[in-house]
Design a protein around this motif. Structure first.
Motif, PDB file in Angstrom:
ATOM      1  N   VAL A 120      28.536  47.566  58.495  1.00  0.00           N
ATOM      2  CA  VAL A 120      28.420  46.073  58.397  1.00  0.00           C
ATOM      3  C   VAL A 120      26.842  45.581  59.137  1.00  0.00           C
ATOM      4  CG1 VAL A 120      29.441  44.062  58.961  1.00  0.00           C
ATOM      5  CG2 VAL A 120      30.758  46.028  58.922  1.00  0.00           C
ATOM      6  N   TYR A 121      26.340  44.801  58.288  1.00  0.00           N
ATOM      7  CA  TYR A 121      24.961  44.173  58.430  1.00  0.00           C
ATOM      8  C   TYR A 121      25.257  42.711  58.928  1.00  0.00           C
ATOM      9  CZ  TYR A 121      22.972  48.452  56.398  1.00  0.00           C
ATOM     10  OH  TYR A 121      22.692  49.424  56.031  1.00  0.00           O
ATOM     11  N   THR A 122      24.953  42.542  60.418  1.00  0.00           N
ATOM     12  CA  THR A 122      25.371  41.232  60.923  1.00  0.00           C
ATOM     13  C   THR A 122      24.070  40.525  61.252  1.00  0.00           C
ATOM     14  OG1 THR A 122      25.871  42.011  63.062  1.00  0.00           O
ATOM     15  CG2 THR A 122      27.742  41.644  61.489  1.00  0.00           C
ATOM     16  N   ARG A 157      27.569  48.084  48.060  1.00  0.00           N
ATOM     17  CA  ARG A 157      28.325  47.176  48.552  1.00  0.00           C
ATOM     18  C   ARG A 157      29.829  46.943  47.918  1.00  0.00           C
ATOM     19  NH1 ARG A 157      23.837  42.459  49.267  1.00  0.00           N
ATOM     20  NH2 ARG A 157      25.660  41.458  50.434  1.00  0.00           N
ATOM     21  N   TYR A 158      30.526  45.805  48.726  1.00  0.00           N
ATOM     22  CA  TYR A 158      31.744  45.587  48.144  1.00  0.00           C
ATOM     23  C   TYR A 158      31.745  45.112  47.025  1.00  0.00           C
ATOM     24  CZ  TYR A 158      36.509  43.724  47.752  1.00  0.00           C
ATOM     25  OH  TYR A 158      37.821  43.253  47.596  1.00  0.00           O
ATOM     26  N   ASN A 159      30.951  44.000  46.546  1.00  0.00           N
ATOM     27  CA  ASN A 159      31.050  43.307  45.190  1.00  0.00           C
ATOM     28  C   ASN A 159      30.209  44.290  43.965  1.00  0.00           C
ATOM     29  OD1 ASN A 159      31.980  40.973  45.903  1.00  0.00           O
ATOM     30  ND2 ASN A 159      30.037  40.144  46.564  1.00  0.00           N
ATOM     31  N   GLU A 160      29.270  45.377  44.535  1.00  0.00           N
ATOM     32  CA  GLU A 160      28.995  46.172  43.500  1.00  0.00           C
ATOM     33  C   GLU A 160      30.272  47.054  43.117  1.00  0.00           C
ATOM     34  OE1 GLU A 160      24.306  46.626  44.728  1.00  0.00           O
ATOM     35  OE2 GLU A 160      25.792  47.821  46.030  1.00  0.00           O
ATOM     36  N   LEU A 176      27.124  37.851  55.352  1.00  0.00           N
ATOM     37  CA  LEU A 176      27.680  39.240  56.210  1.00  0.00           C
ATOM     38  C   LEU A 176      27.489  40.308  55.047  1.00  0.00           C
ATOM     39  CD1 LEU A 176      29.084  40.651  58.657  1.00  0.00           C
ATOM     40  CD2 LEU A 176      31.162  40.423  57.327  1.00  0.00           C
ATOM     41  N   LYS A 177      26.915  41.426  55.317  1.00  0.00           N
ATOM     42  CA  LYS A 177      26.810  42.413  54.044  1.00  0.00           C
ATOM     43  C   LYS A 177      27.256  43.646  54.643  1.00  0.00           C
ATOM     44  CE  LYS A 177      22.692  45.119  52.331  1.00  0.00           C
ATOM     45  NZ  LYS A 177      21.338  45.143  52.451  1.00  0.00           N
ATOM     46  N   GLU A 218      28.182  47.622  53.219  1.00  0.00           N
ATOM     47  CA  GLU A 218      28.170  48.726  52.397  1.00  0.00           C
ATOM     48  C   GLU A 218      29.129  49.858  52.725  1.00  0.00           C
ATOM     49  OE1 GLU A 218      23.058  48.547  51.598  1.00  0.00           O
ATOM     50  OE2 GLU A 218      24.005  49.847  53.405  1.00  0.00           O
TER      51      GLU A 218
END
Length: 120
Positions: free
Chosen positions: A78-80, A45-48, A85-86, A88
């Motif tokens: 994108v998982y909506t 994920r972006y934050n990872e 919002l997630k 990867e």
């Protein structure tokens, strides 16, 4: 005497004078190879990704991810289905063709640290 024009390499509408220039045009710069390195074996994920690269700015990371996605080296999913919002990131099949190159670059970095870091 006939002269042949130098061979040009084209990728996504850009011309490069040689194959090495094309490669560096796609993965060159300070962060693209680092991003690809972190995505070699897993989806993040972006934050990872941000945690793996604490010195990159958010703007730079976003721009580099966008460039890698435009070059079809990574895919963004994108998982909506529910907030928050997630998003990867993972390597595409095309991006996976870079794994041997990225691994060689990483191995060379390990070699330099091991053999030469105290000598400079």
């Amino acid at each position: 005497m006939e002269t042949t024009a130098p061979q040009k390499f084209e990728f996504r509408g850009k011309e490069y004078p040689c194959c090495a220039s094309l490669t560096m045009g796609i993965i060159g710069g300070k962060w693209k190879t680092v991003i690809l390195f972190h995505l070699m074996n897993k989806t993040l994920r972006y934050n990872e990704l941000r945690k793996e690269m604490p010195t990159v700015t958010e703007r730079t990371l976003s721009l580099q991810l966008k460039a890698l996605e435009e070059d079809k080296l990574i895919k963004r999913k994108v998982y909506t289905s529910k907030p928050p919002l997630k998003v990867e990131y993972s390597l595409t099949d095309f991006g996976r063709t870079l794994i041997p190159l990225i691994q060689s670059i990483a191995n060379w970095g390990d070699f330099v640290v091991e053999k030469y870091s105290k000598k400079f």
